[in-house]
Scaffold this motif. Structure first.
Motif, PDB file in Angstrom:
ATOM      1  N   ALA A 149       0.811  -1.219   0.000  1.00  0.00           N
ATOM      2  CA  ALA A 149       0.000   0.000   0.000  1.00  0.00           C
ATOM      3  C   ALA A 149       0.845   1.270   0.000  1.00  0.00           C
ATOM      4  O   ALA A 149       0.327   2.353  -0.264  1.00  0.00           O
ATOM      5  CB  ALA A 149      -0.919   0.005   1.214  1.00  0.00           C
ATOM      6  N   VAL A 150       2.125   1.146   0.281  1.00  0.00           N
ATOM      7  CA  VAL A 150       2.973   2.344   0.403  1.00  0.00           C
ATOM      8  C   VAL A 150       3.023   3.136  -0.893  1.00  0.00           C
ATOM      9  O   VAL A 150       2.891   4.360  -0.881  1.00  0.00           O
ATOM     10  CB  VAL A 150       4.390   1.962   0.886  1.00  0.00           C
ATOM     11  N   ASP A 151       3.204   2.471  -2.021  1.00  0.00           N
ATOM     12  CA  ASP A 151       3.278   3.189  -3.298  1.00  0.00           C
ATOM     13  C   ASP A 151       2.006   3.992  -3.561  1.00  0.00           C
ATOM     14  O   ASP A 151       2.065   5.116  -4.054  1.00  0.00           O
ATOM     15  CB  ASP A 151       3.520   2.220  -4.461  1.00  0.00           C
ATOM     16  N   ALA A 152       0.856   3.425  -3.225  1.00  0.00           N
ATOM     17  CA  ALA A 152      -0.405   4.127  -3.445  1.00  0.00           C
ATOM     18  C   ALA A 152      -0.515   5.358  -2.551  1.00  0.00           C
ATOM     19  O   ALA A 152      -1.060   6.386  -2.947  1.00  0.00           O
ATOM     20  CB  ALA A 152      -1.581   3.194  -3.198  1.00  0.00           C
TER      21      ALA A 152
ATOM     22  N   ALA B 100       6.008  10.710  -7.551  1.00  0.00           N
ATOM     23  CA  ALA B 100       6.856  11.824  -7.106  1.00  0.00           C
ATOM     24  C   ALA B 100       6.393  12.411  -5.766  1.00  0.00           C
ATOM     25  O   ALA B 100       6.567  13.594  -5.504  1.00  0.00           O
ATOM     26  CB  ALA B 100       6.924  12.909  -8.175  1.00  0.00           C
ATOM     27  N   GLY B 101       5.766  11.580  -4.920  1.00  0.00           N
ATOM     28  CA  GLY B 101       5.349  12.035  -3.589  1.00  0.00           C
ATOM     29  C   GLY B 101       4.082  12.864  -3.571  1.00  0.00           C
ATOM     30  O   GLY B 101       3.733  13.450  -2.546  1.00  0.00           O
ATOM     31  N   ARG B 102       3.348  12.891  -4.692  1.00  0.00           N
ATOM     32  CA  ARG B 102       2.145  13.736  -4.756  1.00  0.00           C
ATOM     33  C   ARG B 102       1.060  13.283  -3.782  1.00  0.00           C
ATOM     34  O   ARG B 102       0.311  14.105  -3.264  1.00  0.00           O
ATOM     35  CB  ARG B 102       1.599  13.770  -6.179  1.00  0.00           C
ATOM     36  N   GLY B 103       0.949  11.978  -3.567  1.00  0.00           N
ATOM     37  CA  GLY B 103      -0.073  11.469  -2.649  1.00  0.00           C
ATOM     38  C   GLY B 103       0.124  12.019  -1.245  1.00  0.00           C
ATOM     39  O   GLY B 103      -0.823  12.502  -0.603  1.00  0.00           O
ATOM     40  N   ILE B 104       1.344  11.956  -0.757  1.00  0.00           N
ATOM     41  CA  ILE B 104       1.635  12.475   0.581  1.00  0.00           C
ATOM     42  C   ILE B 104       1.447  13.989   0.612  1.00  0.00           C
ATOM     43  O   ILE B 104       0.921  14.534   1.578  1.00  0.00           O
ATOM     44  CB  ILE B 104       3.054  12.079   1.042  1.00  0.00           C
ATOM     45  N   GLN B 105       1.848  14.681  -0.452  1.00  0.00           N
ATOM     46  CA  GLN B 105       1.659  16.130  -0.501  1.00  0.00           C
ATOM     47  C   GLN B 105       0.172  16.482  -0.405  1.00  0.00           C
ATOM     48  O   GLN B 105      -0.206  17.424   0.296  1.00  0.00           O
ATOM     49  CB  GLN B 105       2.257  16.710  -1.773  1.00  0.00           C
ATOM     50  N   GLU B 106      -0.661  15.718  -1.098  1.00  0.00           N
ATOM     51  CA  GLU B 106      -2.108  15.969  -1.053  1.00  0.00           C
ATOM     52  C   GLU B 106      -2.666  15.699   0.341  1.00  0.00           C
ATOM     53  O   GLU B 106      -3.484  16.467   0.840  1.00  0.00           O
ATOM     54  CB  GLU B 106      -2.831  15.104  -2.084  1.00  0.00           C
TER      55      GLU B 106
ATOM     56  N   VAL C 111       2.594  13.809   7.170  1.00  0.00           N
ATOM     57  CA  VAL C 111       2.703  12.393   6.815  1.00  0.00           C
ATOM     58  C   VAL C 111       4.075  12.150   6.230  1.00  0.00           C
ATOM     59  O   VAL C 111       4.535  12.880   5.352  1.00  0.00           O
ATOM     60  CB  VAL C 111       1.626  11.980   5.791  1.00  0.00           C
ATOM     61  N   SER C 112       4.740  11.151   6.752  1.00  0.00           N
ATOM     62  CA  SER C 112       6.040  10.781   6.210  1.00  0.00           C
ATOM     63  C   SER C 112       6.131   9.262   6.197  1.00  0.00           C
ATOM     64  O   SER C 112       5.415   8.579   6.904  1.00  0.00           O
ATOM     65  CB  SER C 112       7.171  11.374   7.048  1.00  0.00           C
ATOM     66  N   VAL C 113       7.019   8.765   5.380  1.00  0.00           N
ATOM     67  CA  VAL C 113       7.231   7.324   5.257  1.00  0.00           C
ATOM     68  C   VAL C 113       8.638   7.033   5.719  1.00  0.00           C
ATOM     69  O   VAL C 113       9.595   7.636   5.231  1.00  0.00           O
ATOM     70  CB  VAL C 113       7.017   6.843   3.801  1.00  0.00           C
TER      71      VAL C 113
END
Length: 146
Positions: free
Chosen positions: A116-119, A124-130, A139-141
């Motif tokens: 699930a991490v990629d999703a 380019a990290g857009r999911g976490i930015q959103e 949110v960080s990984v």
């Protein structure tokens, strides 16, 4: 501190129609120092959380290979709404216990399945930015698996 009479009133869960009927499993990490405050004597606090939220909550024992004072994994299952409400209730006890111990309150951390991490991260990290922008959360990984 752990008695029902000394706990502040529960925080009502926010309106979440989209996840009302979605079944999923969340895996928050509970700081070792606060685990007893979340479970309660004889498990009564955890039983109360289960009863009031309708969420199944299972606290895992500290892994034998975990470092001293390692976090405890809580497994939450049920609707998204019940899990959110259970997490809020549990974290209220974490904060109360950490304040009682005069210890810093840690951020909420979750274990996320590797697939699930990629999703979540997105291209380019857009999911976490959103997520960060929409929720105000940070949110960080972790680059290291737990």
């Amino acid at each position: 501190m752990y008695g029902r009479s000394k706990c502040p009133p529960p925080v009502p869960p926010p309106k979440m129609a989209a996840c009302e009927h979605t079944q999923s499993k969340w895996s928050p990490l509970v700081p070792h120092k606060a685990a007893g405050g979340v479970i309660g004597r004889g498990g009564h606090i955890l039983q109360d959380v289960r009863h009031r939220t309708g969420c199944h909550v299972d606290m895992q024992p500290t892994a034998p290979d975990a470092p001293e004072g390692g976090d405890r994994l809580a497994l939450l299952s049920g609707s998204g709404r019940s899990q959110l409400h259970a997490l809020q209730e549990m974290w209220r006890h974490v904060e109360s216990t950490m304040r009682y111990l005069n210890a810093p309150i840690p951020p909420v951390r979750f274990l996320v399945p590797g697939e699930a991490v990629d999703a979540i991260v997105g291209i380019a990290g857009r999911g976490i930015q959103e997520i960060n922008g929409a929720s105000g959360a940070s949110v960080s990984v972790s680059p290291q698996p737990l």
